[in-house]
Motif scaffolding. Structure first.
Motif, short mmCIF file in Angstrom:
data_model
loop_
_atom_site.label_atom_id
_atom_site.label_comp_id
_atom_site.label_asym_id
_atom_site.label_seq_id
_atom_site.Cartn_x
_atom_site.Cartn_y
_atom_site.Cartn_z
N ILE A 184 0.85 -1.19 0.00
CA ILE A 184 0.00 0.00 0.00
C ILE A 184 0.88 1.24 0.00
O ILE A 184 1.71 1.43 0.88
N GLU A 187 -0.14 6.76 -3.04
CA GLU A 187 -0.99 6.96 -4.20
C GLU A 187 -2.22 6.04 -4.16
O GLU A 187 -3.26 6.37 -4.75
N ASP A 188 -2.13 4.92 -3.44
CA ASP A 188 -3.31 4.06 -3.30
C ASP A 188 -4.40 4.74 -2.49
O ASP A 188 -5.58 4.48 -2.70
N ILE A 191 -6.07 6.97 -4.92
CA ILE A 191 -6.93 6.15 -5.77
C ILE A 191 -8.21 5.78 -5.03
O ILE A 191 -9.32 5.85 -5.59
N TYR A 231 -3.41 11.51 -11.77
CA TYR A 231 -4.27 10.34 -11.62
C TYR A 231 -5.39 10.44 -12.66
O TYR A 231 -6.08 11.45 -12.74
N ARG A 300 -10.70 -1.31 2.24
CA ARG A 300 -11.33 -1.09 0.94
C ARG A 300 -12.55 -1.98 0.80
O ARG A 300 -12.64 -3.05 1.39
N ASN A 305 -10.42 -0.07 -5.80
CA ASN A 305 -9.11 -0.69 -6.01
C ASN A 305 -8.08 -0.03 -5.12
O ASN A 305 -7.11 -0.65 -4.71
N GLY A 306 -8.24 1.27 -4.88
CA GLY A 306 -7.40 1.98 -3.94
C GLY A 306 -7.85 1.72 -2.51
O GLY A 306 -8.69 0.85 -2.25
N TRP A 307 -7.30 2.49 -1.58
CA TRP A 307 -7.58 2.30 -0.17
C TRP A 307 -8.07 3.59 0.45
O TRP A 307 -7.73 4.68 -0.02
N GLN A 325 -5.45 -7.86 -4.14
CA GLN A 325 -5.65 -6.47 -4.54
C GLN A 325 -5.57 -6.34 -6.06
O GLN A 325 -5.07 -7.20 -6.76
N ARG A 327 -5.72 -2.91 -9.36
CA ARG A 327 -5.59 -1.48 -9.56
C ARG A 327 -6.07 -1.12 -10.94
O ARG A 327 -5.66 -1.72 -11.92
#
Length: 425
Positions: A184, A187-188, A191, A231, A300, A305-307, A325, A327
């Motif tokens: 993780i 940037e997650d 997202i 992004y 999530r 897909n992100g956190w 996971q 993305r």
């Protein structure tokens, strides 16, 4: 309406007003074009358009109106496919404030600091289906949803590595290891904020359409610049590409089915009885403990897909149903890219891509920009030229005689000039 109309219809002796036929209630938002198009220019002229039914004016921001990063924009309405242009566009600055955690141990609420903590920029295209209402709602709503989602997790966004517990409390000494094993990154968290903003905006639009008796939907293509990264998130058939001197890179893909993880989570969301009260559909970096109750930790859900972060409830302590996971949001590290002067991101609705391929757009970009380096409005001029290329005959620049009759909206975002005073305030 004239005074004679009122006398005939409403004064004594005149006919009574005819009852309105039953039908859907008024749209929750008025139809309008993007705010940054006020005072816009168009080409060809209205006079030219009136002489030729097939010539549709291309609108672009007025010279002197600066968009974020000095980006360019242009749009064209469909060839009488519908009454209105069903595309909508939005752009601007994202001012993210920081949340302070309360000092009292029993205080659950956060205090939102009025001082701006983090600044980003935002560009978005929406293609309405079944009318422009959903696209207008999305253009007026999604950026606010995104700001709220980012403000809720901004401490995780600015951290070197997202902490397991956003309040800073260490429940488990191995928390950094669990976060690292899950891979993780900061940037997650961005997202996850984007995906949660899409979900929130979708719920808002659904409620508004239902309350007003409207129908329809829209696609969404969004680019967000934050901390040196771009992004790009997409839901639908719009598209974004990166064009460089020797490279064409897709930054989005058309809507695809959910991953297996998301399918199972979504199944549990709609049919919670399948969990038999023994599992949680949510995913966490590690198995939660009793000491995590009331803490704000990474998680999530099926739409992500992100956190993101949430306060741990008792139901979250159940055995996790999901591991793994995936993305989908594309992340472009602009700082590491070291962009050159003609490097741009092209975002457009499907009306452009129905006629032009990624490579054709790239050839037009590479031909146009070097020849127009001194024009400060060149990125909007390029957006207009791309649209005109979809309206050409066999004598046009692509020489293939294809014509798009759909609405088209195009952003051209320069990467090299982003720090040259074009803040988009």
């Amino acid at each position: 309406m004239s005074a004679g109309w009122f006398r005939r219809r409403l004064l004594p002796g005149g006919p009574l007003p005819a009852p309105r036929p039953p039908g859907p209630r008024a749209s929750p938002v008025p139809y309008r074009r993007p705010r940054f198009l006020r005072g816009s220019v168009s080409g060809p002229s209205a006079a030219d358009a009136s002489r030729c039914r097939d010539v549709r004016p291309v609108r672009s921001p007025a010279r002197g109106r600066v968009l974020p990063w000095n980006a360019g924009y242009a749009e064209i309405i469909n060839a009488e496919k519908s009454e209105f242009n069903e595309d909508q566009a939005a752009c601007g600055q994202l001012s993210i404030r920081r949340s302070d955690f309360a000092t009292e141990e029993d205080e659950e609420w956060l205090t939102l600091c009025p001082v701006e903590f983090l600044t980003g920029h935002y560009w978005a295209l929406f293609d309405g289906h079944g009318g422009p209402t959903a696209a207008i709602l999305a253009a007026n709503t999604l950026h606010s949803c995104l700001r709220r989602q980012l403000e809720a997790v901004v401490e995780g966004v600015v951290a070197t590595q997202p902490p397991m517990n956003l309040s800073g409390r260490c429940v488990c000494p191995s928390d950094p290891q669990f976060v690292e094993e899950k891979g993780i990154r900061t940037e997650d968290v961005v997202i996850g904020a984007l995906e949660s903003a899409f979900q929130e905006c979708d719920e808002v639009i659904g409620r508004e359409l239902e309350a007003s008796g409207q129908v329809g939907g829209c696609t969404a293509l969004v680019a967000v610049s934050l901390q040196g990264k771009l992004y790009v998130a997409n839901a639908g058939d719009s598209r974004a590409i990166l064009v460089r001197r020797d490279e064409v890179r897709p930054l989005s893909s058309e809507f695809t089915p959910e991953t297996e993880r998301q399918r199972i989570q979504q199944l549990a969301f709609f049919y919670p009885e399948l969990l038999a009260g023994e599992f949680t559909r949510l995913e966490f970096p590690r198995r939660l403990k009793g000491d995590d109750l009331g803490q704000k930790v990474l998680f999530r859900d099926h739409h992500m897909n992100g956190w993101s972060y949430k306060y741990v409830e008792k139901s979250d302590l159940k055995y996790p149903l999901i591991h793994g996971q995936g993305r989908q949001v594309t992340v472009l590290d602009v700082d590491q890219l070291k962009p050159q002067e003609e490097d741009v991101v092209v975002m457009a609705t499907d009306g452009l891509w129905d006629v032009l391929s990624n490579e054709q757009v790239a050839r037009l970009v590479r031909r146009f920009l070097p020849a127009n380096r001194e024009d400060p409005h060149r990125f909007s001029e390029l957006a207009q030229m791309l649209i005109h290329s979809t309206q050409e005959t066999e004598d046009g620049p692509m020489g293939e005689g294809q014509v798009s009759y759909d609405d088209i909206s195009v952003f051209v975002i320069p990467l090299y000039s982003r720090d040259r005073g074009s803040s988009g305030h």
